[in-house]
Design a protein around this motif. Structure first.
Motif, PDB file in Angstrom:
ATOM      1  N   ALA A 184      -9.277   7.668 -32.437  1.00 30.22           N
ATOM      2  CA  ALA A 184      -8.125   8.157 -32.331  1.00 30.22           C
ATOM      3  C   ALA A 184      -8.104   9.683 -32.187  1.00 30.22           C
ATOM      4  O   ALA A 184      -7.416  10.440 -31.390  1.00 30.22           O
ATOM      5  CB  ALA A 184      -6.926   7.896 -33.371  1.00 30.22           C
TER       6      ALA A 184
ATOM      7  N   HIS B 145      -8.926  10.709 -28.617  1.00 33.51           N
ATOM      8  CA  HIS B 145      -7.690  10.580 -27.947  1.00 33.51           C
ATOM      9  C   HIS B 145      -6.710  11.519 -28.042  1.00 33.51           C
ATOM     10  O   HIS B 145      -6.160  12.194 -27.086  1.00 33.51           O
ATOM     11  CB  HIS B 145      -6.855   9.183 -28.037  1.00 33.51           C
ATOM     12  CG  HIS B 145      -7.679   8.129 -27.339  1.00 33.51           C
ATOM     13  ND1 HIS B 145      -7.509   7.716 -25.924  1.00 33.51           N
ATOM     14  CD2 HIS B 145      -8.322   7.066 -28.049  1.00 33.51           C
ATOM     15  CE1 HIS B 145      -8.273   6.637 -25.715  1.00 33.51           C
ATOM     16  NE2 HIS B 145      -8.709   6.157 -26.772  1.00 33.51           N
TER      17      HIS B 145
ATOM     18  N   ARG C 203      -4.522   6.032 -19.056  1.00 31.32           N
ATOM     19  CA  ARG C 203      -4.995   5.197 -20.379  1.00 31.32           C
ATOM     20  C   ARG C 203      -4.437   6.087 -21.558  1.00 31.32           C
ATOM     21  O   ARG C 203      -4.181   5.709 -22.442  1.00 31.32           O
ATOM     22  CB  ARG C 203      -6.588   5.498 -20.380  1.00 31.32           C
ATOM     23  CG  ARG C 203      -7.153   4.256 -19.559  1.00 31.32           C
ATOM     24  CD  ARG C 203      -8.571   4.353 -19.854  1.00 31.32           C
ATOM     25  NE  ARG C 203      -9.492   5.434 -19.491  1.00 31.32           N
ATOM     26  CZ  ARG C 203      -9.832   5.732 -18.285  1.00 31.32           C
ATOM     27  NH1 ARG C 203      -9.578   4.754 -17.174  1.00 31.32           N
ATOM     28  NH2 ARG C 203     -10.852   6.768 -18.004  1.00 31.32           N
ATOM     29  N   GLU C 204      -4.212   7.368 -21.302  1.00 29.87           N
ATOM     30  CA  GLU C 204      -3.778   8.465 -22.276  1.00 29.87           C
ATOM     31  C   GLU C 204      -2.154   8.318 -22.419  1.00 29.87           C
ATOM     32  O   GLU C 204      -1.671   8.438 -23.474  1.00 29.87           O
ATOM     33  CB  GLU C 204      -4.101   9.919 -22.144  1.00 29.87           C
ATOM     34  CG  GLU C 204      -5.594   9.955 -22.214  1.00 29.87           C
ATOM     35  CD  GLU C 204      -6.386   9.426 -23.238  1.00 29.87           C
ATOM     36  OE1 GLU C 204      -5.738   9.452 -24.483  1.00 29.87           O
ATOM     37  OE2 GLU C 204      -7.506   8.777 -23.029  1.00 29.87           O
TER      38      GLU C 204
ATOM     39  N   PHE D 294      -1.970   5.130 -24.808  1.00 31.12           N
ATOM     40  CA  PHE D 294      -2.449   5.781 -26.154  1.00 31.12           C
ATOM     41  C   PHE D 294      -1.035   6.310 -26.769  1.00 31.12           C
ATOM     42  O   PHE D 294      -0.648   6.025 -27.919  1.00 31.12           O
ATOM     43  CB  PHE D 294      -3.487   6.538 -25.955  1.00 31.12           C
ATOM     44  CG  PHE D 294      -3.815   7.398 -27.505  1.00 31.12           C
ATOM     45  CD1 PHE D 294      -4.555   6.639 -28.511  1.00 31.12           C
ATOM     46  CD2 PHE D 294      -3.407   8.498 -27.683  1.00 31.12           C
ATOM     47  CE1 PHE D 294      -4.646   7.120 -29.543  1.00 31.12           C
ATOM     48  CE2 PHE D 294      -3.680   9.222 -28.869  1.00 31.12           C
ATOM     49  CZ  PHE D 294      -4.272   8.502 -29.741  1.00 31.12           C
TER      50      PHE D 294
ATOM     51  N   ARG E   9       1.115   5.267 -29.873  1.00 32.51           N
ATOM     52  CA  ARG E   9       0.902   6.024 -31.300  1.00 32.51           C
ATOM     53  C   ARG E   9       1.983   7.251 -31.412  1.00 32.51           C
ATOM     54  O   ARG E   9       2.107   7.496 -32.893  1.00 32.51           O
ATOM     55  CB  ARG E   9      -0.465   7.122 -31.181  1.00 32.51           C
ATOM     56  CG  ARG E   9      -1.600   6.411 -30.899  1.00 32.51           C
ATOM     57  CD  ARG E   9      -1.759   5.460 -32.400  1.00 32.51           C
ATOM     58  NE  ARG E   9      -3.194   4.747 -32.072  1.00 32.51           N
ATOM     59  CZ  ARG E   9      -3.066   3.489 -31.952  1.00 32.51           C
ATOM     60  NH1 ARG E   9      -2.268   2.830 -31.653  1.00 32.51           N
ATOM     61  NH2 ARG E   9      -4.471   2.831 -31.691  1.00 32.51           N
TER      62      ARG E   9
END
Length: 186
Positions: free
Chosen positions: A109, A112, A142-143, A146, A150
């Motif tokens: 994490a 990221h 992808r981010e 994420f 989150r």
């Protein structure tokens, strides 16, 4: 792909943006920061994460009180990038747990978080300097995934982002990411 390679790719692209700065006092989409202050923030963030990943005492992330760039901002940025990548490449780091500004997080994490920070501030830097960011769309996607997953985990008082800004679903991935994190790509 190794997720640390994603970070290296993003950092290299932002390094190109930093090297292309011709006016360090230019304003940025972060209203409180000039280009120099924005790059200083990135360097301080890289150093703080590097220290956390190595188990060292951290430092201040406040770019108003700490000048990490000195007379050679491009070199300072590249040095911080090298340290950060070396720290993330240590054995076991991605499986560890670390205290970072967003709280106590797993190493993956933390990785990221640095990628997202670099993408968003790379976008800020590109906008401020009239450059074109060269971030891979698949990596940005992808981010986005994420970040979307989150954001709900962050307590409101610890969120470093503004409320999401509406962005067209067919907008480029980087525009969608910065919109998700409270910047208007328009």
């Amino acid at each position: 792909m190794n997720p640390v390679d994603d970070l290296a790719t993003v950092l290299e692209s932002t390094s190109e943006l930093v090297a292309g700065v011709s006016r360090w006092d230019a304003p940025t989409p972060c209203p409180e920061w000039t280009v120099r202050e924005l790059v200083n923030h990135l360097v301080l963030g890289h150093r703080l994460f590097t220290a956390a990943l190595r188990g060292d005492a951290g430092g201040s992330l406040d770019p108003r009180t700490s000048d990490a760039l000195g007379d050679y901002p491009v070199a300072a940025y590249r040095d911080a990038v090298a340290g950060l990548l070396a720290a993330f490449r240590q054995p076991g780091v991605l499986e560890g747990t670390f205290e970072v500004p967003a709280g106590t997080v797993p190493g993956i994490a933390a990785l990221h978080l640095r990628i997202v920070e670099e993408l968003v501030h790379g976008w800020d830097l590109a906008r401020a300097t009239g450059q074109e960011p060269k971030f891979e769309d698949a990596l940005v996607e992808r981010e986005i995934a994420f970040s979307a997953a989150r954001l709900a985990d962050l307590p409101a008082e610890r969120s470093p982002f503004a409320a999401p800004v509406p962005v067209a679903e067919d907008a480029p991935p980087l525009d969608r990411l910065v919109g998700l994190l409270g910047r208007s790509p328009n």
